[in-house]
Design a protein around this motif. Structure first.
Motif, PDB file in Angstrom:
ATOM      1  N   ASP A   1      14.701 -21.383   1.026  1.00 48.89           N
ATOM      2  CA  ASP A   1      13.688 -22.443   0.975  1.00 48.89           C
ATOM      3  C   ASP A   1      13.076 -22.610  -0.415  1.00 48.89           C
ATOM      4  O   ASP A   1      12.184 -23.425  -0.614  1.00 48.89           O
ATOM      5  CB  ASP A   1      12.586 -22.157   1.989  1.00 48.89           C
ATOM      6  CG  ASP A   1      11.968 -20.764   1.798  1.00 48.89           C
ATOM      7  OD1 ASP A   1      12.295 -20.083   0.787  1.00 48.89           O
ATOM      8  OD2 ASP A   1      11.178 -20.354   2.649  1.00 48.89           O
ATOM      9  N   PHE A   2      13.531 -21.792  -1.393  1.00 49.58           N
ATOM     10  CA  PHE A   2      13.038 -21.810  -2.777  1.00 49.58           C
ATOM     11  C   PHE A   2      11.608 -21.291  -2.907  1.00 49.58           C
ATOM     12  O   PHE A   2      11.004 -21.412  -3.963  1.00 49.58           O
ATOM     13  CB  PHE A   2      13.132 -23.214  -3.399  1.00 49.58           C
ATOM     14  CG  PHE A   2      14.482 -23.547  -3.989  1.00 49.58           C
ATOM     15  CD1 PHE A   2      14.600 -23.950  -5.307  1.00 49.58           C
ATOM     16  CD2 PHE A   2      15.637 -23.485  -3.225  1.00 49.58           C
ATOM     17  CE1 PHE A   2      15.834 -24.271  -5.858  1.00 49.58           C
ATOM     18  CE2 PHE A   2      16.869 -23.800  -3.757  1.00 49.58           C
ATOM     19  CZ  PHE A   2      16.971 -24.193  -5.082  1.00 49.58           C
ATOM     20  N   PHE A   3      11.042 -20.691  -1.870  1.00 52.28           N
ATOM     21  CA  PHE A   3       9.699 -20.124  -1.950  1.00 52.28           C
ATOM     22  C   PHE A   3       9.801 -18.672  -2.413  1.00 52.28           C
ATOM     23  O   PHE A   3       9.973 -17.761  -1.615  1.00 52.28           O
ATOM     24  CB  PHE A   3       8.961 -20.238  -0.615  1.00 52.28           C
ATOM     25  CG  PHE A   3       8.643 -21.648  -0.227  1.00 52.28           C
ATOM     26  CD1 PHE A   3       7.938 -22.487  -1.082  1.00 52.28           C
ATOM     27  CD2 PHE A   3       9.072 -22.154   0.983  1.00 52.28           C
ATOM     28  CE1 PHE A   3       7.659 -23.800  -0.741  1.00 52.28           C
ATOM     29  CE2 PHE A   3       8.792 -23.462   1.345  1.00 52.28           C
ATOM     30  CZ  PHE A   3       8.081 -24.290   0.482  1.00 52.28           C
ATOM     31  N   ILE A   4       9.694 -18.482  -3.702  1.00 56.93           N
ATOM     32  CA  ILE A   4       9.914 -17.179  -4.319  1.00 56.93           C
ATOM     33  C   ILE A   4       8.667 -16.318  -4.199  1.00 56.93           C
ATOM     34  O   ILE A   4       7.553 -16.760  -4.517  1.00 56.93           O
ATOM     35  CB  ILE A   4      10.340 -17.365  -5.792  1.00 56.93           C
ATOM     36  CG1 ILE A   4      11.711 -18.062  -5.831  1.00 56.93           C
ATOM     37  CG2 ILE A   4      10.369 -16.028  -6.538  1.00 56.93           C
ATOM     38  CD1 ILE A   4      12.133 -18.539  -7.177  1.00 56.93           C
ATOM     39  N   HIS A   5       8.843 -15.093  -3.742  1.00 53.12           N
ATOM     40  CA  HIS A   5       7.747 -14.137  -3.601  1.00 53.12           C
ATOM     41  C   HIS A   5       7.536 -13.467  -4.956  1.00 53.12           C
ATOM     42  O   HIS A   5       8.178 -12.462  -5.288  1.00 53.12           O
ATOM     43  CB  HIS A   5       8.096 -13.118  -2.508  1.00 53.12           C
ATOM     44  CG  HIS A   5       6.960 -12.235  -2.140  1.00 53.12           C
ATOM     45  ND1 HIS A   5       6.774 -10.993  -2.700  1.00 53.12           N
ATOM     46  CD2 HIS A   5       5.937 -12.427  -1.267  1.00 53.12           C
ATOM     47  CE1 HIS A   5       5.691 -10.445  -2.182  1.00 53.12           C
ATOM     48  NE2 HIS A   5       5.166 -11.292  -1.302  1.00 53.12           N
ATOM     49  N   VAL A   6       6.657 -14.032  -5.739  1.00 56.10           N
ATOM     50  CA  VAL A   6       6.479 -13.633  -7.135  1.00 56.10           C
ATOM     51  C   VAL A   6       6.069 -12.170  -7.290  1.00 56.10           C
ATOM     52  O   VAL A   6       6.683 -11.436  -8.093  1.00 56.10           O
ATOM     53  CB  VAL A   6       5.509 -14.593  -7.859  1.00 56.10           C
ATOM     54  CG1 VAL A   6       5.161 -14.083  -9.255  1.00 56.10           C
ATOM     55  CG2 VAL A   6       6.118 -15.993  -7.927  1.00 56.10           C
ATOM     56  N   PRO A   7       5.072 -11.651  -6.554  1.00 57.08           N
ATOM     57  CA  PRO A   7       4.704 -10.230  -6.745  1.00 57.08           C
ATOM     58  C   PRO A   7       5.876  -9.275  -6.463  1.00 57.08           C
ATOM     59  O   PRO A   7       6.055  -8.289  -7.186  1.00 57.08           O
ATOM     60  CB  PRO A   7       3.552 -10.014  -5.747  1.00 57.08           C
ATOM     61  CG  PRO A   7       2.972 -11.371  -5.554  1.00 57.08           C
ATOM     62  CD  PRO A   7       4.137 -12.323  -5.639  1.00 57.08           C
ATOM     63  N   TYR A   8       6.663  -9.572  -5.435  1.00 55.72           N
ATOM     64  CA  TYR A   8       7.816  -8.721  -5.131  1.00 55.72           C
ATOM     65  C   TYR A   8       8.825  -8.744  -6.282  1.00 55.72           C
ATOM     66  O   TYR A   8       9.332  -7.708  -6.706  1.00 55.72           O
ATOM     67  CB  TYR A   8       8.495  -9.179  -3.836  1.00 55.72           C
ATOM     68  CG  TYR A   8       9.782  -8.439  -3.570  1.00 55.72           C
ATOM     69  CD1 TYR A   8       9.764  -7.163  -3.009  1.00 55.72           C
ATOM     70  CD2 TYR A   8      11.017  -9.001  -3.897  1.00 55.72           C
ATOM     71  CE1 TYR A   8      10.946  -6.467  -2.787  1.00 55.72           C
ATOM     72  CE2 TYR A   8      12.196  -8.310  -3.680  1.00 55.72           C
ATOM     73  CZ  TYR A   8      12.158  -7.046  -3.122  1.00 55.72           C
ATOM     74  OH  TYR A   8      13.325  -6.351  -2.911  1.00 55.72           O
ATOM     75  N   GLU A   9       9.121  -9.925  -6.790  1.00 56.51           N
ATOM     76  CA  GLU A   9      10.095 -10.055  -7.877  1.00 56.51           C
ATOM     77  C   GLU A   9       9.596  -9.365  -9.144  1.00 56.51           C
ATOM     78  O   GLU A   9      10.370  -8.741  -9.869  1.00 56.51           O
ATOM     79  CB  GLU A   9      10.412 -11.524  -8.141  1.00 56.51           C
ATOM     80  CG  GLU A   9      11.106 -12.224  -6.983  1.00 56.51           C
ATOM     81  CD  GLU A   9      12.458 -11.627  -6.623  1.00 56.51           C
ATOM     82  OE1 GLU A   9      13.181 -11.184  -7.541  1.00 56.51           O
ATOM     83  OE2 GLU A   9      12.798 -11.608  -5.423  1.00 56.51           O
ATOM     84  N   GLN A  10       8.315  -9.460  -9.409  1.00 59.59           N
ATOM     85  CA  GLN A  10       7.769  -8.796 -10.586  1.00 59.59           C
ATOM     86  C   GLN A  10       7.838  -7.270 -10.444  1.00 59.59           C
ATOM     87  O   GLN A  10       8.117  -6.568 -11.407  1.00 59.59           O
ATOM     88  CB  GLN A  10       6.330  -9.256 -10.830  1.00 59.59           C
ATOM     89  CG  GLN A  10       6.278 -10.694 -11.317  1.00 59.59           C
ATOM     90  CD  GLN A  10       4.871 -11.220 -11.507  1.00 59.59           C
ATOM     91  OE1 GLN A  10       3.897 -10.663 -11.004  1.00 59.59           O
ATOM     92  NE2 GLN A  10       4.758 -12.330 -12.235  1.00 59.59           N
ATOM     93  N   LYS A  11       7.609  -6.767  -9.235  1.00 52.98           N
ATOM     94  CA  LYS A  11       7.755  -5.326  -9.007  1.00 52.98           C
ATOM     95  C   LYS A  11       9.198  -4.896  -9.234  1.00 52.98           C
ATOM     96  O   LYS A  11       9.459  -3.843  -9.839  1.00 52.98           O
ATOM     97  CB  LYS A  11       7.317  -4.954  -7.594  1.00 52.98           C
ATOM     98  CG  LYS A  11       7.432  -3.449  -7.332  1.00 52.98           C
ATOM     99  CD  LYS A  11       7.020  -3.079  -5.937  1.00 52.98           C
ATOM    100  CE  LYS A  11       7.056  -1.582  -5.687  1.00 52.98           C
ATOM    101  NZ  LYS A  11       8.150  -0.841  -6.268  1.00 52.98           N
ATOM    102  N   GLN A  12      10.150  -5.704  -8.768  1.00 61.50           N
ATOM    103  CA  GLN A  12      11.564  -5.393  -9.001  1.00 61.50           C
ATOM    104  C   GLN A  12      11.861  -5.285 -10.494  1.00 61.50           C
ATOM    105  O   GLN A  12      12.560  -4.387 -10.934  1.00 61.50           O
ATOM    106  CB  GLN A  12      12.462  -6.471  -8.366  1.00 61.50           C
ATOM    107  CG  GLN A  12      12.514  -6.433  -6.865  1.00 61.50           C
ATOM    108  CD  GLN A  12      13.334  -5.254  -6.385  1.00 61.50           C
ATOM    109  OE1 GLN A  12      12.822  -4.168  -6.166  1.00 61.50           O
ATOM    110  NE2 GLN A  12      14.624  -5.455  -6.231  1.00 61.50           N
ATOM    111  N   LEU A  13      11.309  -6.200 -11.271  1.00 63.59           N
ATOM    112  CA  LEU A  13      11.520  -6.168 -12.721  1.00 63.59           C
ATOM    113  C   LEU A  13      10.914  -4.910 -13.340  1.00 63.59           C
ATOM    114  O   LEU A  13      11.531  -4.281 -14.204  1.00 63.59           O
ATOM    115  CB  LEU A  13      10.925  -7.414 -13.373  1.00 63.59           C
ATOM    116  CG  LEU A  13      11.681  -8.717 -13.138  1.00 63.59           C
ATOM    117  CD1 LEU A  13      10.887  -9.891 -13.686  1.00 63.59           C
ATOM    118  CD2 LEU A  13      13.065  -8.661 -13.749  1.00 63.59           C
ATOM    119  N   ARG A  14       9.721  -4.546 -12.904  1.00 70.76           N
ATOM    120  CA  ARG A  14       9.089  -3.336 -13.445  1.00 70.76           C
ATOM    121  C   ARG A  14       9.899  -2.087 -13.107  1.00 70.76           C
ATOM    122  O   ARG A  14       9.953  -1.142 -13.886  1.00 70.76           O
ATOM    123  CB  ARG A  14       7.662  -3.188 -12.908  1.00 70.76           C
ATOM    124  CG  ARG A  14       6.648  -4.073 -13.606  1.00 70.76           C
ATOM    125  CD  ARG A  14       5.228  -3.681 -13.262  1.00 70.76           C
ATOM    126  NE  ARG A  14       4.936  -3.821 -11.850  1.00 70.76           N
ATOM    127  CZ  ARG A  14       4.493  -4.936 -11.260  1.00 70.76           C
ATOM    128  NH1 ARG A  14       4.265  -6.004 -12.002  1.00 70.76           N
ATOM    129  NH2 ARG A  14       4.261  -4.974  -9.974  1.00 70.76           N
TER     130      ARG A  14
END
Length: 195
Positions: free
Chosen positions: A43-56
């Protein structure tokens, strides 16, 4: 051991001979987290906090996708627009990605000769990927030359298997930190530098 995050974007994976095989190869390498963005966010609704944690939590970021209109599929661009926020990825407080590595893993329909000044596209793949390079630089990351599968429509199965093996060796070298030192300006692609 370095942890690798592959952000994979292909809106029609069921049609892809190249990326389905590369994805399988990546899944066989320990230390690799493979994220299919179109599966995770249809649906293109990106869960930003989760993705940022993945990057960290990872040391190496790979943007893997077909080379659509000299860029990436829409969902990967959406991910970049939303996740790489000011004061997270860049800006005075945006140091979360500093010192990490990034690179693009792409497939092209055209041959390597197409992507030259004299070729049909008039520019190299590296020149087309300049926005990814600059994004990584802005985020304090080291951007490596791309891993490129050229002429994807014409490759035989055994050639695709060779690329998949090459990709697995690249991921292993990135994970184990055994890849020869290579900077963006040193090579058109990272393919020839893979041990």
């Amino acid at each position: 051991m370095k942890k690798i995050l592959i952000l994979f974007a292909h809106p029609a994976l069921h049609k892809s001979r190249i990326h389905s095989r590369l994805a399988r190869a990546a899944g066989e390498v320990e230390g690799v987290t493979f994220c299919n963005l179109y599966d995770r966010y249809p649906d293109f609704f990106i869960h930003v906090p989760y993705e940022q944690k993945q990057l960290r939590d990872h040391d190496v970021l790979i943007w893997q996708h077909p080379f659509y209109w000299y860029s990436c599929p829409a969902l990967l661009k959406e991910w970049m627009d939303l996740v790489l926020e000011h004061n997270f990825a860049y800006g005075r407080k945006g140091t979360n990605l500093h010192g990490k590595k990034a690179l693009s893993v792409i497939s092209t329909g055209g041959s390597e000769a197409v992507y030259t000044r004299q070729g049909f596209s008039h520019y190299s793949v590296k020149q087309f990927l300049a926005p990814f390079h600059q994004t990584a630089r802005l985020c304090g990351m080291e951007y490596l030359p791309p891993f490129v599968v050229h002429g994807s429509h014409l490759l035989r199965e055994e050639e695709i298997d060779r690329y998949a093996d090459w990709y697995a060796r690249l991921l292993t070298a990135l994970r184990d930190n055994t890849l020869p030192t290579v900077k963006w300006q040193d090579a058109e692609s990272i393919n020839s530098l893979i041990p």
